[in-house]
Design an enzyme around this catalytic site. Structure first.
Site, PDB file in Angstrom:
ATOM      1  N   ARG A  39     -36.057 -12.914 -11.199  1.00 40.17           N
ATOM      2  CA  ARG A  39     -35.381 -12.516 -12.331  1.00 40.17           C
ATOM      3  C   ARG A  39     -36.899 -11.232 -12.820  1.00 40.17           C
ATOM      4  O   ARG A  39     -37.242  -9.851 -13.262  1.00 40.17           O
ATOM      5  CB  ARG A  39     -34.448 -12.721 -13.311  1.00 40.17           C
ATOM      6  CG  ARG A  39     -33.186 -12.605 -12.502  1.00 40.17           C
ATOM      7  CD  ARG A  39     -32.098 -13.463 -13.886  1.00 40.17           C
ATOM      8  NE  ARG A  39     -30.936 -13.566 -12.900  1.00 40.17           N
ATOM      9  CZ  ARG A  39     -29.419 -13.809 -13.424  1.00 40.17           C
ATOM     10  NH1 ARG A  39     -29.794 -14.390 -14.794  1.00 40.17           N
ATOM     11  NH2 ARG A  39     -28.452 -13.381 -12.937  1.00 40.17           N
ATOM     12  N   LYS A 207     -14.167 -22.115  -8.686  1.00 40.49           N
ATOM     13  CA  LYS A 207     -13.133 -21.315  -9.352  1.00 40.49           C
ATOM     14  C   LYS A 207     -12.229 -20.207  -8.295  1.00 40.49           C
ATOM     15  O   LYS A 207     -13.217 -19.164  -8.143  1.00 40.49           O
ATOM     16  CB  LYS A 207     -12.856 -22.106 -10.300  1.00 40.49           C
ATOM     17  CG  LYS A 207     -13.118 -22.838 -11.268  1.00 40.49           C
ATOM     18  CD  LYS A 207     -13.329 -22.783 -12.740  1.00 40.49           C
ATOM     19  CE  LYS A 207     -13.507 -24.155 -13.260  1.00 40.49           C
ATOM     20  NZ  LYS A 207     -13.545 -23.641 -14.627  1.00 40.49           N
ATOM     21  N   GLY A 360     -26.880 -14.204  -8.202  1.00 38.37           N
ATOM     22  CA  GLY A 360     -26.053 -15.641  -9.065  1.00 38.37           C
ATOM     23  C   GLY A 360     -26.591 -17.254  -8.520  1.00 38.37           C
ATOM     24  O   GLY A 360     -28.024 -17.088  -7.623  1.00 38.37           O
ATOM     25  N   GLY A 384     -22.706 -11.159 -11.297  1.00 40.16           N
ATOM     26  CA  GLY A 384     -21.195 -11.164 -12.191  1.00 40.16           C
ATOM     27  C   GLY A 384     -21.086  -9.208 -11.761  1.00 40.16           C
ATOM     28  O   GLY A 384     -20.369  -8.663 -11.758  1.00 40.16           O
TER      29      GLY A 384
END
Length: 403
Positions: A39, A207, A360, A384
């Site tokens: 990043r 999840k 991510g 996200g």
């Protein structure tokens, strides 16, 4: 993207002006050492362009979740050092966010100098749900730029958040999209507006609940939806299989049943699983059929037959979006599934597919497994944010630039 861009700002001229840049420098640290500087590297084009233009640059960024108060574990000091190395010039760091040290350092900047503010999340107002609190901090950010300041939004990983340094500041200063944000939105929009077909989506991670929105949004649009990672076990349970001690969201089983009934011809699930007797990098392990996970064992990766199945689905794809690892890639013996899926995407890309790695953990996996980053069309810096953009949601940090 109908916004003003960095090129527009540079055309106006930045010499002698103080420009506040919101970058995404939220890099992983281990014992105070940066393990993946990706990043930071991605932030360089915008920062270099401004510095070369003679701007006085102030960078705002966050690191981790210090919960609204100073915490040395989340100091941006290691980031300032790495940013100095990569820019080839000294990057000073303020001791505070908008306090006395930041103010003094900002006033002392000369043309071509750069200052990094301390972690913006040291100030609870940054992420406050109270708009007035965020606005009060944004006003302090603006004050650091003095007269004739400007704001450049270049932290794609946070543009899906209404935060003071992302959203509220853009209402107070002339605002522009940086090179990274512009590139991310333009690139990802290719998968939203008219993806070349067949269109394959590969989802992993822990999840189902975290990815439900993107599953519901992309399943009707995709020709193939591959599901791996911890989230696959809730789908396997929905098929009536026992999953041992694998990660399971009981309250999502019925939802997964409905998704399988509706999109069963699109969704592709693992057919074999690498199971372990405990969650440990040296755990005893074996590969079993997806419907034969033993009691007391947990699935930590997809097996070789699953990789072969998924690779077959991906081979013909012309557009691919990947978000989430297929297994616990951080443990070497449970990294083969993620590696195999990634290599299948690289092969499809070499065959003409347009492939996007959705930031991510997926981006981290590419670098951890030392895969060829150039083998993908684009590796996003925002997990996200990339998911929400693909879902078709408005990203507040982008919408506020559209004036």
């Amino acid at each position: 993207m109908a916004v003003q861009t960095l090129d527009d700002l540079l055309a106006e001229g930045v010499a002698g002006r103080t420009v506040l840049v919101r970058s995404d420098l939220n890099v992983p640290l281990k014992d105070g050492v940066i393990t993946d500087p990706g990043r930071i590297t991605a932030s360089l084009p915008t920062l270099k362009a401004l510095l070369d233009g003679g701007a006085r640059v102030i960078v705002s960024a966050h690191l981790g979740r210090p919960k609204g108060e100073p915490n040395p574990a989340y100091s941006l000091a290691p980031v300032a050092e790495e940013l100095s190395n990569q820019l080839g010039q000294f990057v000073q760091i303020a001791e505070d966010v908008t306090g006395p040290d930041a103010v003094e350092r900002a006033r002392g900047l000369n043309d071509g100098d750069i200052l990094l503010l301390q972690n913006v999340r040291y100030d609870a107002r940054e992420t406050s749900k109270d708009e007035a609190e965020r606005q009060s901090l944004a006003a302090e950010y603006k004050a650091l730029t003095g007269d004739n300041g400007a704001f450049v939004s270049d932290g794609f990983g946070v543009v899906h958040r209404k935060q003071a340094s992302v959203y509220d500041i853009a209402k107070l200063l002339p605002a522009y999209a940086g090179k990274l944000v512009e590139h991310e939105v333009t690139t990802l929009s290719q998968l939203v507006e008219n993806p070349a077909r067949p269109y394959a989506v590969v989802l992993g991670g822990s999840k189902v609940s975290d990815k439900l929105g993107v599953i519901e949004s992309l399943a009707p649009k995709a020709d193939t939806l591959v599901i791996g990672g911890g989230m696959c076990f809730t789908f396997l349970k929905a098929q009536g299989y026992e999953v041992g001690t694998s990660l399971l969201e009981e309250d999502m089983v019925d939802t997964c049943k409905e998704l399988l009934e509706k999109y069963g011809d699109v969704i592709s699930l693992p057919v074999d699983i690498v199971v372990a007797d405990k969650f440990d990098k040296v755990a005893d392990s074996k590969t079993v059929a997806a419907d034969e996970i033993p009691d007391g064992w947990m699935g930590l990766d997809v097996g070789p037959k699953s990789v072969e199945k998924f690779a077959g689905r991906l081979a013909a794809a012309k557009s691919i979006f990947w978000n989430g690892p297929a297994g616990v890639f951080e443990f070497e013996k449970f990294s083969n599934g993620t590696r195999g899926v990634a290599e299948a995407i690289i092969a499809a890309t070499a065959n003409g597919a347009f492939s996007v790695v959705g930031g991510g953990d997926s981006a981290a996996a590419v670098r951890t497994l030392v895969l060829d980053e150039d083998g993908f069309s684009h590796i996003s810096t925002g997990g996200g944010a990339s998911l929400e953009l693909l879902e078709g949601k408005d990203l507040p940090g982008i919408a506020v630039l559209e004036k």
